[in-house]
Design a protein around this motif. Structure first.
Motif, short mmCIF file in Angstrom:
data_model
loop_
_atom_site.label_atom_id
_atom_site.label_comp_id
_atom_site.label_asym_id
_atom_site.label_seq_id
_atom_site.Cartn_x
_atom_site.Cartn_y
_atom_site.Cartn_z
N PHE A 24 0.82 -1.20 0.00
CA PHE A 24 0.00 0.00 0.00
C PHE A 24 0.86 1.26 0.00
O PHE A 24 0.51 2.28 -0.60
CB PHE A 24 -0.93 0.00 1.22
N PHE A 25 2.03 1.19 0.68
CA PHE A 25 2.94 2.34 0.73
C PHE A 25 4.15 2.12 -0.18
O PHE A 25 5.23 2.68 0.08
CB PHE A 25 3.41 2.57 2.18
N PHE A 26 3.98 1.34 -1.22
CA PHE A 26 5.09 1.06 -2.14
C PHE A 26 5.60 2.32 -2.81
O PHE A 26 6.77 2.41 -3.19
CB PHE A 26 4.62 0.05 -3.20
N ALA A 27 4.73 3.33 -2.95
CA ALA A 27 5.13 4.59 -3.59
C ALA A 27 6.19 5.32 -2.78
O ALA A 27 6.92 6.17 -3.33
CB ALA A 27 3.91 5.48 -3.79
N ALA A 28 6.29 5.02 -1.49
CA ALA A 28 7.33 5.67 -0.68
C ALA A 28 8.72 5.23 -1.12
O ALA A 28 9.70 5.98 -0.96
CB ALA A 28 7.12 5.34 0.80
N LEU A 29 8.83 4.02 -1.68
CA LEU A 29 10.11 3.52 -2.19
C LEU A 29 10.32 3.93 -3.64
O LEU A 29 11.41 4.36 -4.03
CB LEU A 29 10.16 1.99 -2.07
N ASN A 36 1.28 5.76 -6.93
CA ASN A 36 0.06 5.93 -6.14
C ASN A 36 -1.20 5.71 -6.98
O ASN A 36 -2.21 5.22 -6.48
CB ASN A 36 0.01 7.34 -5.52
N VAL A 37 -1.13 6.08 -8.25
CA VAL A 37 -2.27 5.87 -9.14
C VAL A 37 -2.35 4.42 -9.58
O VAL A 37 -3.44 3.84 -9.71
CB VAL A 37 -2.16 6.81 -10.37
N LEU A 38 -1.19 3.80 -9.79
CA LEU A 38 -1.15 2.42 -10.30
C LEU A 38 -1.54 1.42 -9.23
O LEU A 38 -2.35 0.51 -9.47
CB LEU A 38 0.26 2.11 -10.81
N ILE A 39 -0.99 1.55 -8.02
CA ILE A 39 -1.27 0.60 -6.95
C ILE A 39 -2.31 1.21 -6.02
O ILE A 39 -2.00 1.92 -5.07
CB ILE A 39 0.01 0.23 -6.17
N THR A 40 -3.56 0.94 -6.33
CA THR A 40 -4.67 1.41 -5.51
C THR A 40 -4.85 0.47 -4.31
O THR A 40 -4.10 -0.50 -4.14
CB THR A 40 -5.95 1.46 -6.33
N GLN A 41 -5.87 0.74 -3.49
CA GLN A 41 -6.15 -0.14 -2.35
C GLN A 41 -6.44 -1.56 -2.83
O GLN A 41 -5.98 -2.53 -2.22
CB GLN A 41 -7.35 0.40 -1.57
N PHE A 42 -7.21 -1.68 -3.92
CA PHE A 42 -7.55 -3.01 -4.43
C PHE A 42 -6.31 -3.76 -4.89
O PHE A 42 -6.10 -4.93 -4.54
CB PHE A 42 -8.54 -2.89 -5.59
#
Length: 299
Positions: free
Chosen positions: A115-120, A141-147
């Motif tokens: 979920f926080f992959f965008a931080a990396l 953040n747009v690519l990896i949504t909650q789903f």
């Protein structure tokens, strides 16, 4: 000479079984009456929300997440099992490292990580590796949504467990059959598809059914990233009307219903793949010989 008297057979008596049964019957009856008559359970609230639109929407998301996660887990597990059993040390090492990593860390940690992959990696792109030009990229953040974070966490974690299940099923098949098929000129892929996997399914299916049932309930962990599924739907409602216990019972009833349905499906699949297990050894050998002959004709 006196005739021998016939032996009188006296059945073994088990008085403590009756005592234990009576005690259990009383306890079960008391618990049942308490559940039905205790107003704190809020049964009217349970029936009011059982088919509520928000609960049904959460239930649908739970089912979609369960099915897709298991598909990723099954196909990923098959691939990892084949890699781990291969003669290529690099492939076997990569598969072993993957299984070690995903089985050795908590699933809830993996869900939050994705979920926080965008931080990396704020952006994910495709291009020439090691600093080469980038052809296309996306905002993480747009690519990896909650789903998708939930799907990645559940599916990739499940693949590690399914890999060990599939590996155990493949190793349960007698090596003599694969050696005989190789002697007939069958390729490794054809041996795997036509001889090994069909027999390994008898070992693979039961734990896979258990994993599917477990996955149905494990989806509730995505509550930590806020994806709207059954437990999140129940939590959203009871956070407003403060009917915590009735809403938890509502969710539990749906989980029980779905688990029961999956159990029936699992039993039918196990029954299908267990056909022929009572055959004699001679009949089983005859079946293997026919499979080998059929395979050799198509090599």
């Amino acid at each position: 000479m006196s005739q021998e008297q016939p032996l009188k057979v006296v059945p073994v008596r088990h008085p403590w079984r009756w005592v234990t049964g009576a005690i259990l019957a009383v306890l079960i009856a008391q618990a049942g009456v308490s559940v039905v008559t205790n107003d704190n359970f809020g049964w009217p609230v349970v029936w009011d929300y059982l088919f509520d639109e928000r609960i049904i929407r959460g239930l649908q998301n739970t089912l979609v997440l369960t099915v897709l996660s298991m598909l990723i887990g099954v196909f990923g597990g098959i691939l990892l099992a084949i890699m781990r059993l291969s003669g290529n040390p690099l492939a076997a090492g990569v598969a072993s490292a993957y299984i070690w990593l995903f089985r050795g860390t908590p699933l809830i940690t993996q869900l939050i990580f994705w979920f926080f992959f965008a931080a990396l990696f704020p952006r994910i792109g495709l291009g020439v590796p090691f600093g080469g030009p980038e052809f296309v990229s996306w905002d993480t953040n747009v690519l990896i949504t909650q789903f998708y974070a939930a799907l990645l966490g559940l599916g990739l974690n499940e693949a590690a467990y399914m890999a060990e299940i599939v590996r155990g099923g493949i190793q349960s098949v007698d090596e003599g059959q694969t050696e005989a098929a190789g002697a007939l000129g069958m390729t490794r892929g054809r041996v795997l598809r036509r001889i090994v996997l069909p027999q390994a399914m008898r070992v693979i299916i039961p734990p896979t059914g258990n994993q599917t049932i477990s996955m149905l309930k494990t989806t509730s962990l995505v509550i930590v990233i806020g994806y709207y599924e059954l437990m999140v739907a129940a939590q959203t409602i009871y956070s407003r009307n403060f009917q915590t216990i009735p809403l938890l019972i509502t969710a539990a009833l749906w989980y029980l219903a779905l688990t029961s349905a999956l159990t029936v499906v699992q039993m039918q699949i196990e029954k299908r793949y267990s056909r022929g297990t009572s055959r004699s050894v001679k009949a089983q050998r005859g079946l293997v010989n026919r499979l080998l002959a059929s395979g050799s004709d198509r090599v």
